[in-house]
Enzyme design. Structure first.
Site, PDB file in Angstrom:
ATOM      1  N   SER A 101      46.611  31.318  -3.523  1.00 49.16           N
ATOM      2  CA  SER A 101      45.448  30.751  -4.202  1.00 49.16           C
ATOM      3  C   SER A 101      44.186  30.973  -3.376  1.00 49.16           C
ATOM      4  O   SER A 101      44.235  30.987  -2.144  1.00 49.16           O
ATOM      5  CB  SER A 101      45.682  29.245  -4.367  1.00 49.16           C
ATOM      6  N   TYR A 160      47.496  20.941  -0.737  1.00 49.32           N
ATOM      7  CA  TYR A 160      47.929  21.996  -1.665  1.00 49.32           C
ATOM      8  C   TYR A 160      47.608  23.371  -1.075  1.00 49.32           C
ATOM      9  O   TYR A 160      48.475  24.244  -0.965  1.00 49.32           O
ATOM     10  CB  TYR A 160      47.238  21.819  -3.027  1.00 49.32           C
ATOM     11  N   LYS A 166      49.990  26.762   0.561  1.00 50.23           N
ATOM     12  CA  LYS A 166      49.875  28.193   0.218  1.00 50.23           C
ATOM     13  C   LYS A 166      49.676  29.022   1.488  1.00 50.23           C
ATOM     14  O   LYS A 166      50.268  30.089   1.651  1.00 50.23           O
ATOM     15  CB  LYS A 166      48.703  28.422  -0.745  1.00 50.23           C
TER      16      LYS A 166
HETATM   17  P1  NAD Z   1      52.144  25.376 -13.769  1.00 50.98           P
HETATM   18  O1  NAD Z   1      52.281  24.002 -13.228  1.00 50.98           O
HETATM   19  O2  NAD Z   1      51.793  25.553 -15.194  1.00 50.98           O
HETATM   20  O3  NAD Z   1      53.476  26.216 -13.476  1.00 50.98           O
HETATM   21  C1  NAD Z   1      54.322  25.965 -12.394  1.00 50.98           C
HETATM   22  C2  NAD Z   1      55.736  25.930 -12.925  1.00 50.98           C
HETATM   23  O4  NAD Z   1      56.644  25.693 -11.842  1.00 50.98           O
HETATM   24  C3  NAD Z   1      55.952  24.806 -13.931  1.00 50.98           C
HETATM   25  O5  NAD Z   1      56.652  25.321 -15.044  1.00 50.98           O
HETATM   26  C4  NAD Z   1      56.802  23.787 -13.168  1.00 50.98           C
HETATM   27  O6  NAD Z   1      57.641  23.058 -14.033  1.00 50.98           O
HETATM   28  C5  NAD Z   1      57.565  24.662 -12.211  1.00 50.98           C
HETATM   29  N1  NAD Z   1      57.965  24.025 -10.951  1.00 50.98           N
HETATM   30  C6  NAD Z   1      57.195  23.300 -10.110  1.00 50.98           C
HETATM   31  N2  NAD Z   1      57.895  22.964  -9.020  1.00 50.98           N
HETATM   32  C7  NAD Z   1      59.141  23.497  -9.172  1.00 50.98           C
HETATM   33  C8  NAD Z   1      60.295  23.526  -8.359  1.00 50.98           C
HETATM   34  N3  NAD Z   1      60.333  22.932  -7.156  1.00 50.98           N
HETATM   35  N4  NAD Z   1      61.400  24.166  -8.812  1.00 50.98           N
HETATM   36  C9  NAD Z   1      61.386  24.791 -10.022  1.00 50.98           C
HETATM   37  N5  NAD Z   1      60.296  24.798 -10.830  1.00 50.98           N
HETATM   38  C10 NAD Z   1      59.189  24.175 -10.400  1.00 50.98           C
HETATM   39  O7  NAD Z   1      51.080  26.137 -12.833  1.00 50.98           O
HETATM   40  P2  NAD Z   1      50.384  27.544 -13.035  1.00 50.98           P
HETATM   41  O8  NAD Z   1      48.961  27.293 -13.289  1.00 50.98           O
HETATM   42  O9  NAD Z   1      51.165  28.387 -13.940  1.00 50.98           O
HETATM   43  O10 NAD Z   1      50.483  28.087 -11.553  1.00 50.98           O
HETATM   44  C11 NAD Z   1      51.558  28.903 -11.124  1.00 50.98           C
HETATM   45  C12 NAD Z   1      51.429  29.143  -9.628  1.00 50.98           C
HETATM   46  O11 NAD Z   1      50.150  29.702  -9.365  1.00 50.98           O
HETATM   47  C13 NAD Z   1      51.516  27.875  -8.797  1.00 50.98           C
HETATM   48  O12 NAD Z   1      52.237  28.172  -7.625  1.00 50.98           O
HETATM   49  C14 NAD Z   1      50.070  27.558  -8.471  1.00 50.98           C
HETATM   50  O13 NAD Z   1      49.949  26.876  -7.258  1.00 50.98           O
HETATM   51  C15 NAD Z   1      49.467  28.950  -8.378  1.00 50.98           C
HETATM   52  N6  NAD Z   1      48.027  28.955  -8.664  1.00 50.98           N
HETATM   53  C16 NAD Z   1      47.556  28.475  -9.850  1.00 50.98           C
HETATM   54  C17 NAD Z   1      46.184  28.468 -10.102  1.00 50.98           C
HETATM   55  C18 NAD Z   1      45.627  27.947 -11.411  1.00 50.98           C
HETATM   56  O14 NAD Z   1      44.407  27.738 -11.499  1.00 50.98           O
HETATM   57  N7  NAD Z   1      46.413  27.728 -12.439  1.00 50.98           N
HETATM   58  C19 NAD Z   1      45.289  28.945  -9.154  1.00 50.98           C
HETATM   59  C20 NAD Z   1      45.802  29.441  -7.958  1.00 50.98           C
HETATM   60  C21 NAD Z   1      47.170  29.440  -7.735  1.00 50.98           C
HETATM   61  C1  UD1 Z   2      40.462  23.797  -8.281  1.00 47.84           C
HETATM   62  C2  UD1 Z   2      41.087  23.391  -6.985  1.00 47.84           C
HETATM   63  C3  UD1 Z   2      41.735  24.595  -6.355  1.00 47.84           C
HETATM   64  C4  UD1 Z   2      42.775  25.205  -7.310  1.00 47.84           C
HETATM   65  C5  UD1 Z   2      42.055  25.535  -8.615  1.00 47.84           C
HETATM   66  C6  UD1 Z   2      43.013  26.061  -9.641  1.00 47.84           C
HETATM   67  C7  UD1 Z   2      39.696  21.519  -6.189  1.00 47.84           C
HETATM   68  C8  UD1 Z   2      38.710  21.080  -5.176  1.00 47.84           C
HETATM   69  N1  UD1 Z   2      40.066  22.814  -6.133  1.00 47.84           N
HETATM   70  O1  UD1 Z   2      39.524  24.817  -8.047  1.00 47.84           O
HETATM   71  O2  UD1 Z   2      42.370  24.229  -5.155  1.00 47.84           O
HETATM   72  O3  UD1 Z   2      43.321  26.387  -6.768  1.00 47.84           O
HETATM   73  O4  UD1 Z   2      41.450  24.352  -9.120  1.00 47.84           O
HETATM   74  O5  UD1 Z   2      43.958  25.088  -9.987  1.00 47.84           O
HETATM   75  O6  UD1 Z   2      40.137  20.754  -7.016  1.00 47.84           O
HETATM   76  N2  UD1 Z   2      33.930  20.905 -12.617  1.00 47.84           N
HETATM   77  C9  UD1 Z   2      33.095  20.034 -13.284  1.00 47.84           C
HETATM   78  N3  UD1 Z   2      33.654  19.043 -14.039  1.00 47.84           N
HETATM   79  C10 UD1 Z   2      35.011  18.894 -14.175  1.00 47.84           C
HETATM   80  C11 UD1 Z   2      35.869  19.797 -13.466  1.00 47.84           C
HETATM   81  C12 UD1 Z   2      35.284  20.770 -12.696  1.00 47.84           C
HETATM   82  O7  UD1 Z   2      31.864  20.136 -13.206  1.00 47.84           O
HETATM   83  O8  UD1 Z   2      35.463  17.974 -14.877  1.00 47.84           O
HETATM   84  C13 UD1 Z   2      33.322  22.007 -11.849  1.00 47.84           C
HETATM   85  C14 UD1 Z   2      33.706  22.024 -10.390  1.00 47.84           C
HETATM   86  O9  UD1 Z   2      32.815  21.265  -9.623  1.00 47.84           O
HETATM   87  C15 UD1 Z   2      33.631  23.530 -10.085  1.00 47.84           C
HETATM   88  C16 UD1 Z   2      34.028  24.196 -11.404  1.00 47.84           C
HETATM   89  O10 UD1 Z   2      33.825  23.216 -12.402  1.00 47.84           O
HETATM   90  O11 UD1 Z   2      32.317  23.892  -9.789  1.00 47.84           O
HETATM   91  C17 UD1 Z   2      35.481  24.646 -11.430  1.00 47.84           C
HETATM   92  O12 UD1 Z   2      36.302  23.533 -11.103  1.00 47.84           O
HETATM   93  P1  UD1 Z   2      37.906  23.585 -11.285  1.00 47.84           P
HETATM   94  O13 UD1 Z   2      38.230  24.091 -12.635  1.00 47.84           O
HETATM   95  O14 UD1 Z   2      38.432  22.240 -10.922  1.00 47.84           O
HETATM   96  O15 UD1 Z   2      38.380  24.692 -10.256  1.00 47.84           O
HETATM   97  P2  UD1 Z   2      38.120  24.794  -8.675  1.00 47.84           P
HETATM   98  O16 UD1 Z   2      37.397  23.644  -8.138  1.00 47.84           O
HETATM   99  O17 UD1 Z   2      37.542  26.143  -8.429  1.00 47.84           O
END
Ligand code: NAD
Ligand code: UD1
Length: 353
Positions: A140, A164, A168
């Site tokens: 991430s 979190y 990572k």
């Molecule tokens: P998500 O929560 O939708 O998907 C994660 C999946 O993993 C879920 O289906 C959950 O049930 C499963 N899971 C969690 N812990 C588990 C475990 N111990 N054993 C088996 N299954 C488990 O999240 P996502 O948005 O699809 O994200 C996927 C990956 O990408 C995550 O590792 C997350 O940290 C990373 N990531 C997501 C974002 C984002 O903005 N969505 C950003 C950066 C990184």
């Molecule tokens: C957040 C997480 C980051 C994670 C990512 C994807 C934090 C501090 N960071 O990133 O670790 O990898 O999500 O899951 O939580 N915002 C608003 N109002 C809201 C929500 C967000 O104004 O209700 C703004 C935030 O201040 C930011 C932007 O929208 O400027 C994006 O926010 P968000 O979607 O939460 O993502 P990140 O903060 O980039």
């Protein structure tokens, strides 16, 4: 065709990636505890691909309910994969499974270390014992330090500010150790995602957060639907174009396709480890995002300004030149497309799955 294990394959990014894997002909094994997802996502993945290809793909997708901390189950999946079809076992893993709520991680760091780190150690150990050394890991952009300006490349300072992000970073370090110790075997890519949003254009799969969303995009779609009153914008005095936070939003289908490109790059090249940003390289402010959403979908999104959220940064935008160069790939769906597809998903599925 190769067999791929997808951990967390029922989740937001996992389900879209499973779809692309099936479209490309891979056979997939999913392990998911469903702690943050629903079986329905994978059912709908099958619906999309069956309809597109006019044949049934159910035999190509095997689902195992369970936790990656359960080593016996992981072993069982690897064993099953060998007794299936051509006799070859799982050749690559895409590792999405993990907990990802920043605030929850601050309140319960034990849970995050236990689940994300212990789960990953288990998985890598079972992979190693089963002679499977090709891995794409969901890292991430939250591992990058706070006080950075400009576009962030892979050499920018690593300094996560919440548990979190720390999990990572630690998993990335563990993977670097594995690569060093067994340097002629592992092929690893840690993908540092920026802000994935949107949904598959069918409106059949998308992001389905439990409770009130923390992230901006699902919050906007809930406001659009009327389930939440207004968007609270965290800060109007950031040093950005209009004072609101700037992020690099990437369409989840572009991100999914980036995973398959990465997997294929790993298969086609010598053992190696890559840490790589996946983003568009373009930043948009919260106000720009809201305006685009309103425009594309012909809706009004009420919002108010709030104080800054703790732990936030002004701007987080990827330098994505490494991904462009290595994978010969770049995201091509616009912010408008993200807003259109994300709204379609929400509108068709007000309660999620
Ligand atoms: P998500 O929560 O939708 O998907 C994660 C999946 O993993 C879920 O289906 C959950 O049930 C499963 N899971 C969690 N812990 C588990 C475990 N111990 N054993 C088996 N299954 C488990 O999240 P996502 O948005 O699809 O994200 C996927 C990956 O990408 C995550 O590792 C997350 O940290 C990373 N990531 C997501 C974002 C984002 O903005 N969505 C950003 C950066 C990184
Ligand atoms: C957040 C997480 C980051 C994670 C990512 C994807 C934090 C501090 N960071 O990133 O670790 O990898 O999500 O899951 O939580 N915002 C608003 N109002 C809201 C929500 C967000 O104004 O209700 C703004 C935030 O201040 C930011 C932007 O929208 O400027 C994006 O926010 P968000 O979607 O939460 O993502 P990140 O903060 O980039």
């Amino acid at each position: 065709m190769k067999k791929i294990l997808v951990t967390g394959g029922a989740g937001f990014i996992g389900s879209h990636t499973c779809l692309v894997l099936l479209q490309k002909g891979y056979e997939i094994f999913v392990i998911d505890s469903f702690i943050n997802s629903s079986r329905k996502s994978l059912k709908n993945v099958l619906k999309i691909v069956d309809e597109e290809k006019k044949s049934s793909f159910s035999k190509k997708l095997k689902i195992f309910e369970g936790d990656i901390r359960n080593k016996e189950l992981l072993e069982e999946i690897f064993n099953k994969s060998r007794s299936d079809g051509n006799g070859n076992g799982i050749e690559g893993v895409i590792h999405f499974a993990g907990l990802k709520a920043v605030e929850e991680s601050v309140n319960n760091p034990f849970l995050y270390w236990e689940s994300n780190i212990f789960g990953s150690i288990n998985l890598f150990d079972v992979m190693h014992k089963n002679n499977c050394h090709t891995l794409v890991f969901s890292s991430s952009a939250s591992i990058y330090g706070k006080n950075q300006t400009g576009k962030i490349d892979e050499y920018s300072q690593i300094n996560p500010i919440n548990p979190y992000g720390t999990t990572k970073m630690v998993i990335e370090r563990l993977l670097e150790d594995l690569q060093r110790s067994f340097n002629l075997t592992w092929r690893i890519a840690s993908l540092r995602y920026f802000n994935p949003i949107g949904a598959h254009y069918s409106g059949l799969i998308g992001e389905s957060p439990i409770g009130i969303p923390n992230n901006i995009f699902p919050y906007i779609t809930k406001v659009a639907f009327g389930a939440l009153k207004e968007v609270r914008i965290f800060g109007d005095d950031w040093p950005t174009i209009d004072g609101t936070g700037v992020r690099d939003y990437i369409h989840v289908m572009d991100l999914a396709e980036g995973h398959i490109k990465t997997l294929e790059y790993l298969f086609d090249n010598k053992p190696n480890i890559i840490n790589m940003n996946l983003g568009t390289g373009k930043g948009f402010s919260v106000l720009e995002l809201i305006n685009t959403f309103e425009n594309v979908n012909n809706l009004k999104i009420p919002y108010v300004f709030n104080s800054r959220r703790s732990g936030d940064v002004a701007s987080l935008v990827a330098n994505n030149s490494l991904a462009k160069k290595l994978l010969n790939w770049e995201p091509n769906r616009s912010l408008r497309q993200m807003c259109k597809d994300g709204w379609k998903w929400q509108f068709k599925n007000p309660e999620g799955y």
